[in-house]
Design an enzyme around this catalytic site. Structure first.
Site, PDB file in Angstrom:
ATOM      1  CB  THR A  24      20.765  15.394  21.995  1.00 19.20           C
ATOM      2  OG1 THR A  24      21.279  14.765  21.494  1.00 19.20           O
ATOM      3  CG2 THR A  24      19.647  15.224  21.839  1.00 19.20           C
ATOM      4  CG  ASP A  25      24.888  15.756  19.497  1.00 19.64           C
ATOM      5  OD1 ASP A  25      24.687  14.635  20.334  1.00 19.64           O
ATOM      6  OD2 ASP A  25      26.646  15.734  19.263  1.00 19.64           O
ATOM      7  CD  GLU A  26      22.673  10.981  22.685  1.00 23.88           C
ATOM      8  OE1 GLU A  26      22.340   9.802  22.224  1.00 23.88           O
ATOM      9  OE2 GLU A  26      23.292  10.782  22.938  1.00 23.88           O
TER      10      GLU A  26
ATOM     11  CE1 TYR B 285      17.608  11.577  25.671  1.00 25.31           C
ATOM     12  CE2 TYR B 285      19.718  11.542  23.963  1.00 25.31           C
ATOM     13  CZ  TYR B 285      19.063  12.164  25.037  1.00 25.31           C
ATOM     14  OH  TYR B 285      19.491  13.563  25.234  1.00 25.31           O
TER      15      TYR B 285
ATOM     16  CE  LYS C 266      15.762  15.939  24.335  1.00 21.34           C
ATOM     17  NZ  LYS C 266      15.424  16.690  24.640  1.00 21.34           N
TER      18      LYS C 266
HETATM   19  P1  NAD Z   1      19.339  14.535  34.006  1.00 22.87           P
HETATM   20  O1  NAD Z   1      18.598  12.921  33.340  1.00 22.87           O
HETATM   21  O2  NAD Z   1      20.567  15.032  34.028  1.00 22.87           O
HETATM   22  O3  NAD Z   1      18.443  15.958  34.351  1.00 22.87           O
HETATM   23  C1  NAD Z   1      17.026  16.010  33.693  1.00 22.87           C
HETATM   24  C2  NAD Z   1      16.348  16.236  34.414  1.00 22.87           C
HETATM   25  O4  NAD Z   1      14.370  16.369  34.428  1.00 22.87           O
HETATM   26  C3  NAD Z   1      16.512  15.781  36.387  1.00 22.87           C
HETATM   27  O5  NAD Z   1      16.352  16.620  37.311  1.00 22.87           O
HETATM   28  C4  NAD Z   1      15.217  15.173  36.819  1.00 22.87           C
HETATM   29  O6  NAD Z   1      14.751  14.561  37.510  1.00 22.87           O
HETATM   30  C5  NAD Z   1      14.185  15.884  35.377  1.00 22.87           C
HETATM   31  N1  NAD Z   1      12.922  15.576  34.973  1.00 22.87           N
HETATM   32  C6  NAD Z   1      12.208  13.912  34.401  1.00 22.87           C
HETATM   33  N2  NAD Z   1      11.306  13.896  34.129  1.00 22.87           N
HETATM   34  C7  NAD Z   1      10.879  14.679  34.319  1.00 22.87           C
HETATM   35  C8  NAD Z   1       9.293  15.564  34.554  1.00 22.87           C
HETATM   36  N3  NAD Z   1       8.086  14.590  34.073  1.00 22.87           N
HETATM   37  N4  NAD Z   1       8.656  16.094  34.688  1.00 22.87           N
HETATM   38  C9  NAD Z   1      10.306  17.152  34.771  1.00 22.87           C
HETATM   39  N5  NAD Z   1      11.178  17.114  35.509  1.00 22.87           N
HETATM   40  C10 NAD Z   1      10.873  16.001  35.037  1.00 22.87           C
HETATM   41  O7  NAD Z   1      20.071  15.849  31.782  1.00 22.87           O
HETATM   42  P2  NAD Z   1      21.023  16.246  31.313  1.00 22.87           P
HETATM   43  O8  NAD Z   1      21.895  15.356  31.152  1.00 22.87           O
HETATM   44  O9  NAD Z   1      21.073  17.565  32.041  1.00 22.87           O
HETATM   45  O10 NAD Z   1      20.406  16.619  30.428  1.00 22.87           O
HETATM   46  C11 NAD Z   1      19.670  17.705  30.364  1.00 22.87           C
HETATM   47  C12 NAD Z   1      18.542  17.689  29.005  1.00 22.87           C
HETATM   48  O11 NAD Z   1      19.539  18.020  27.833  1.00 22.87           O
HETATM   49  C13 NAD Z   1      17.565  16.719  27.984  1.00 22.87           C
HETATM   50  O12 NAD Z   1      17.050  17.394  27.867  1.00 22.87           O
HETATM   51  C14 NAD Z   1      18.988  16.297  27.154  1.00 22.87           C
HETATM   52  O13 NAD Z   1      17.934  15.689  26.632  1.00 22.87           O
HETATM   53  C15 NAD Z   1      19.976  17.518  26.898  1.00 22.87           C
HETATM   54  N6  NAD Z   1      21.082  17.156  26.140  1.00 22.87           N
HETATM   55  C16 NAD Z   1      21.948  16.572  27.567  1.00 22.87           C
HETATM   56  C17 NAD Z   1      23.424  16.163  26.720  1.00 22.87           C
HETATM   57  C18 NAD Z   1      24.085  15.181  28.101  1.00 22.87           C
HETATM   58  O14 NAD Z   1      25.235  15.002  27.062  1.00 22.87           O
HETATM   59  N7  NAD Z   1      23.701  14.983  28.572  1.00 22.87           N
HETATM   60  C19 NAD Z   1      24.161  16.381  25.508  1.00 22.87           C
HETATM   61  C20 NAD Z   1      22.932  17.503  24.986  1.00 22.87           C
HETATM   62  C21 NAD Z   1      21.763  17.753  25.217  1.00 22.87           C
HETATM   63  P1  TYD Z   2      26.844   8.060  27.301  1.00 20.16           P
HETATM   64  O1  TYD Z   2      27.701   8.377  28.351  1.00 20.16           O
HETATM   65  O2  TYD Z   2      25.873   7.217  28.201  1.00 20.16           O
HETATM   66  O3  TYD Z   2      26.293   9.034  26.350  1.00 20.16           O
HETATM   67  P2  TYD Z   2      25.820   9.073  25.603  1.00 20.16           P
HETATM   68  O4  TYD Z   2      25.049   7.808  25.128  1.00 20.16           O
HETATM   69  O5  TYD Z   2      24.419   9.711  24.860  1.00 20.16           O
HETATM   70  O6  TYD Z   2      26.765   9.306  24.251  1.00 20.16           O
HETATM   71  O7  TYD Z   2      27.802   7.499  26.674  1.00 20.16           O
HETATM   72  C1  TYD Z   2      28.886   7.987  25.994  1.00 20.16           C
HETATM   73  C2  TYD Z   2      29.454   6.813  25.497  1.00 20.16           C
HETATM   74  O8  TYD Z   2      30.187   6.009  26.515  1.00 20.16           O
HETATM   75  C3  TYD Z   2      28.681   5.823  24.320  1.00 20.16           C
HETATM   76  O9  TYD Z   2      29.513   5.592  23.014  1.00 20.16           O
HETATM   77  C4  TYD Z   2      28.701   4.779  24.886  1.00 20.16           C
HETATM   78  C5  TYD Z   2      30.276   4.620  26.098  1.00 20.16           C
HETATM   79  N1  TYD Z   2      29.290   3.841  27.058  1.00 20.16           N
HETATM   80  C6  TYD Z   2      30.702   3.230  27.412  1.00 20.16           C
HETATM   81  O10 TYD Z   2      31.197   2.421  26.469  1.00 20.16           O
HETATM   82  N2  TYD Z   2      30.590   2.690  28.840  1.00 20.16           N
HETATM   83  C7  TYD Z   2      29.649   2.933  29.559  1.00 20.16           C
HETATM   84  O11 TYD Z   2      29.983   2.295  30.648  1.00 20.16           O
HETATM   85  C8  TYD Z   2      28.943   4.041  29.137  1.00 20.16           C
HETATM   86  C9  TYD Z   2      27.753   4.693  30.210  1.00 20.16           C
HETATM   87  C10 TYD Z   2      29.377   4.757  27.818  1.00 20.16           C
END
Ligand code: NAD
Ligand code: TYD
Length: 340
Positions: A128-130, A155, A159
């Site tokens: 992630t960019d975070e 988090y 990562k």
């Molecule tokens: P999500 O929370 O929707 O899904 C995570 C999945 O991992 C779930 O299905 C969960 O059951 C599984 N999981 C958790 N712990 C586990 C374990 N111990 N063993 C096996 N499976 C397990 O997450 P997401 O939003 O789909 O993100 C997926 C990946 O992409 C993550 O690594 C996250 O850091 C990265 N990512 C997410 C975003 C975003 O905007 N959501 C952006 C950039 C990168």
């Molecule tokens: P989120 O979807 O949790 O992603 P991330 O924290 O990984 O960027 O949040 C996106 C942005 O929205 C973040 O700046 C926090 C804000 N946010 C709210 O203002 N209200 C909410 O209920 C949530 C979940 C997030």
């Protein structure tokens, strides 16, 4: 060419789930193994369309369980590992950091050991960019692959730790790896604890939407299918050991995002409720995707087309998100905020 075996960890989650569907449909000559522990964020109903396909397999396992993971790799001899499984919600990492270290750090290390032992062709670590920390509001600043890692939340720290382990396994053992660092995703099957699906589902239920702080924090939004295409490209063409940033220049303040959803659904902005800010809330994320573009990636969606498609998907798939918000997630959410 022999059939390729692709292990996708976290394939019951949001992005991994979209990626599994993309791979099963696009590559009938690949066997796609979805390995997931089915935590609160994992849900298999999303795969009802592909579960009967001959090239789709599901394995329930915990990535931090060394014995289980090693014996699975020994049996299946995977060619590719595409690693999504993680604890992914910043707010949860503030209240319960420990599980983030176990899953994101230890779990990744177990997978790296298995990938090394059974000599995979490629290990793609989805990050992630975070991990880069935060930018200020100067619109001319971006995260590049050279930006130092300065994670601010438990988090992003977990990562970043896993990114460094992946790098180390490349440098020390020559493991063929790539790391992708994507901006915030949105789209179908996004778990409704995150800003966009939470806003859509709550607005549709005429419930207030909690906006943290003043709502001016900026995120750089990318449609999940464009992220999936980026990972597909990197797994096949990425240069071993390289990091690729993924993002489509779609910066919006949180308030802009919430207002766009409310106006598309023709509801009132009175639903917006400003609540106490998140601890350590990163101000702004913004990706420079030049390196990935040079590899051949181009996003299909901009924010306008992507958010319209996503809102329509939530309108068409009410059953899916209603089943989720009626469960454990709702209890968790109610514990944190008192909403009108
Ligand atoms: P999500 O929370 O929707 O899904 C995570 C999945 O991992 C779930 O299905 C969960 O059951 C599984 N999981 C958790 N712990 C586990 C374990 N111990 N063993 C096996 N499976 C397990 O997450 P997401 O939003 O789909 O993100 C997926 C990946 O992409 C993550 O690594 C996250 O850091 C990265 N990512 C997410 C975003 C975003 O905007 N959501 C952006 C950039 C990168
Ligand atoms: P989120 O979807 O949790 O992603 P991330 O924290 O990984 O960027 O949040 C996106 C942005 O929205 C973040 O700046 C926090 C804000 N946010 C709210 O203002 N209200 C909410 O209920 C949530 C979940 C997030």
């Amino acid at each position: 060419m022999k059939r390729q075996k692709v292990l996708v960890t976290g394939g019951a989650g949001f992005i991994g789930g979209n990626f599994v569907q993309h791979m099963v449909k696009k590559y009938p000559n690949y066997d796609v193994y979805n390995l997931d522990f089915l935590t609160y964020a994992g849900d298999l109903t999303k795969h009802s369309e592909i579960e009967k396909e001959d090239n789709y397999f599901f394995v329930k396992a915990d990535i931090a369980n060394r014995e289980e993971i090693m014996s699975l790799f020994e049996k299946e001899k995977f060619d590719y590992v595409i690693h999504f499984a993680a604890e992914s919600h910043v707010d949860r990492s503030i209240t319960e950091p420990e599980i983030f270290i176990r899953t994101n750090v230890l779990g990744t290390q177990v997978l790296l050991d298995a990938a090394k032992e059974y000599a995979v062709t490629k290990f793609v670590h989805v990050s992630t960019d975070e991990v880069y920390g935060e930018l200020d509001f100067d619109p001319n600043t971006f995260f590049t692959e050279e930006t130092p890692l300065e994670p601010n939340s438990p988090y992003s720290a977990s990562k970043a730790s896993s990114d460094l382990l992946v790098r180390a396994y490349h440098e020390t053992f020559g493991l063929p790896v790539n790391i992708t660092r994507c901006s915030n995703n949105y789209g179908p099957y996004h778990f409704p604890e995150k800003l966009i699906p939470l806003t859509i589902s709550r607005v549709l239920n005429e419930q207030t939407v909690p906006v943290y702080g003043d709502g001016k924090n900026i995120r750089d939004w990318l449609h999940v299918l464009d992220h999936c295409k980026a990972i597909d490209l990197v797994m096949h063409d990425g240069v071993n050991g390289e990091v690729y940033n993924v993002g489509g220049h779609n910066e919006r303040t949180n308030l802009e995002v919430v207002k766009t959803i409310i106006s598309t659904l023709e509801k009132s902005e009175d639903l917006i409720e400003f609540v106490t800010d998140r601890l350590g809330h990163d101000k702004r994320y913004a990706i420079d995707p030049t390196k990935l573009e040079k590899l051949g990636w181009k996003p299909e969606f901009n924010f306008e087309t992507g958010i319209a498609q996503t809102i329509q998907w939530y309108l068409d798939n009410k059953e899916w998100w209603e089943q989720i918000i009626s469960g454990e997630y709702q209890n968790y959410f109610d514990k944190q905020y008192t909403l009108k």
